[in-house]
Design a protein around this motif. Structure first.
Motif, short mmCIF file in Angstrom:
data_model
loop_
_atom_site.label_atom_id
_atom_site.label_comp_id
_atom_site.label_asym_id
_atom_site.label_seq_id
_atom_site.Cartn_x
_atom_site.Cartn_y
_atom_site.Cartn_z
N PRO A 18 0.79 -1.24 0.00
CA PRO A 18 0.00 0.00 0.00
C PRO A 18 0.82 1.28 0.00
O PRO A 18 0.47 2.23 -0.67
CB PRO A 18 -0.82 -0.12 1.29
N TYR A 19 1.97 1.28 0.68
CA TYR A 19 2.74 2.52 0.73
C TYR A 19 3.33 2.88 -0.63
O TYR A 19 3.68 4.03 -0.87
CB TYR A 19 3.81 2.49 1.82
N ALA A 20 3.46 1.92 -1.52
CA ALA A 20 3.95 2.23 -2.86
C ALA A 20 2.92 3.04 -3.64
O ALA A 20 3.27 3.92 -4.42
CB ALA A 20 4.28 0.94 -3.62
N VAL A 21 1.64 2.78 -3.40
CA VAL A 21 0.57 3.50 -4.07
C VAL A 21 0.47 4.93 -3.55
O VAL A 21 0.16 5.86 -4.29
CB VAL A 21 -0.78 2.76 -3.87
N THR A 22 0.77 5.13 -2.28
CA THR A 22 0.63 6.46 -1.66
C THR A 22 1.95 7.20 -1.51
O THR A 22 1.98 8.27 -0.89
CB THR A 22 -0.02 6.33 -0.26
N GLY A 23 3.00 6.66 -2.06
CA GLY A 23 4.30 7.31 -1.93
C GLY A 23 4.84 7.27 -0.51
O GLY A 23 5.59 8.14 -0.10
N PRO A 54 -3.83 4.71 -11.93
CA PRO A 54 -4.93 3.73 -12.00
C PRO A 54 -5.89 3.76 -10.81
O PRO A 54 -7.10 3.70 -10.98
CB PRO A 54 -4.21 2.38 -12.10
N GLU A 55 -5.35 3.85 -9.59
CA GLU A 55 -6.22 3.85 -8.41
C GLU A 55 -7.07 5.11 -8.35
O GLU A 55 -8.26 5.05 -8.04
CB GLU A 55 -5.39 3.72 -7.13
N GLN A 56 -6.48 6.25 -8.68
CA GLN A 56 -7.24 7.50 -8.69
C GLN A 56 -8.28 7.49 -9.81
O GLN A 56 -9.38 7.99 -9.64
CB GLN A 56 -6.31 8.70 -8.82
N ARG A 57 -7.94 6.92 -10.94
CA ARG A 57 -8.89 6.80 -12.05
C ARG A 57 -10.09 5.96 -11.60
O ARG A 57 -11.25 6.31 -11.86
CB ARG A 57 -8.22 6.18 -13.27
N ASP A 77 -11.27 -2.70 -3.24
CA ASP A 77 -10.40 -3.63 -2.53
C ASP A 77 -9.05 -3.00 -2.22
O ASP A 77 -8.00 -3.57 -2.46
CB ASP A 77 -10.23 -4.93 -3.33
N LEU A 78 -9.12 -1.76 -1.69
CA LEU A 78 -7.93 -1.03 -1.26
C LEU A 78 -8.01 -0.79 0.24
O LEU A 78 -9.11 -0.56 0.76
CB LEU A 78 -7.85 0.34 -1.96
N PRO A 79 -6.89 -0.81 0.93
CA PRO A 79 -6.92 -0.50 2.37
C PRO A 79 -7.47 0.90 2.62
O PRO A 79 -7.24 1.82 1.81
CB PRO A 79 -5.44 -0.59 2.78
N ILE A 80 -8.18 1.08 3.70
CA ILE A 80 -8.83 2.35 4.02
C ILE A 80 -7.81 3.49 4.11
O ILE A 80 -8.08 4.61 3.67
CB ILE A 80 -9.68 2.23 5.31
N GLY A 81 -6.64 3.22 4.64
CA GLY A 81 -5.60 4.24 4.74
C GLY A 81 -5.15 4.73 3.37
O GLY A 81 -4.92 5.93 3.15
N VAL A 82 -5.03 3.81 2.43
CA VAL A 82 -4.65 4.17 1.07
C VAL A 82 -5.74 5.03 0.44
O VAL A 82 -5.45 6.05 -0.19
CB VAL A 82 -4.39 2.90 0.22
N VAL A 83 -6.99 4.65 0.63
CA VAL A 83 -8.10 5.42 0.06
C VAL A 83 -8.11 6.83 0.64
O VAL A 83 -8.29 7.81 -0.09
CB VAL A 83 -9.45 4.70 0.29
N ARG A 84 -7.90 6.95 1.93
CA ARG A 84 -7.89 8.29 2.55
C ARG A 84 -6.80 9.17 1.94
O ARG A 84 -7.03 10.34 1.66
CB ARG A 84 -7.69 8.19 4.06
N VAL A 85 -5.61 8.63 1.74
CA VAL A 85 -4.51 9.41 1.15
C VAL A 85 -4.86 9.79 -0.29
O VAL A 85 -4.70 10.95 -0.68
CB VAL A 85 -3.18 8.63 1.23
#
Length: 123
Positions: A18-23, A54-57, A77-85
């Protein structure tokens, strides 16, 4: 079967932490986002959809109809923390709007609700 194949399942899809998706960020840059905050894609977000990650799209497409933060997490199907970021970043960029739930102090008092109920029963 080689040793590497034992750790990979084709049905699992790409393995990205997940941290790769949110930097590497664990919190949105702008503010805390409640689980029940409602997210809607703005016209600008619809126009920019093809240029987003892709996730933001996926969030922009999903939120063309109002969705809560927790619904986005579950549906994508993304962790809530990732979605919040990601939602926080999109909010900063003007791609979405977020409507937060009313605070308890913004709600009418119990006395007022009782008066309204009494008035309705009198009808």
């Amino acid at each position: 079967m080689s040793h590497d194949e034992e750790w990979f399942d084709e049905d699992a899809g790409p393995v990205v932490r997940p941290y790769a998706v949110t930097g590497g960020r664990t919190r949105p840059t702008n503010r805390a986002l409640e689980l029940v905050a409602l997210v809607t894609t703005t016209p600008n977000g619809r126009l920019m959809g093809a240029t987003l990650e892709p996730e933001q799209r996926s969030i922009a497409l999903l939120c063309q109809r109002v969705q809560s933060i927790v619904e986005i997490s579950a549906r994508l199907d993304l962790p809530i923390g990732v979605v919040r970021v990601l939602v926080g970043d999109m909010l900063d960029a003007g791609l979405i709007t977020v409507n937060r739930p009313a605070r308890p102090s913004d709600r009418p008092s119990a006395a007022l609700i009782e008066k309204v109920l009494d008035g309705l029963q009198a009808l």
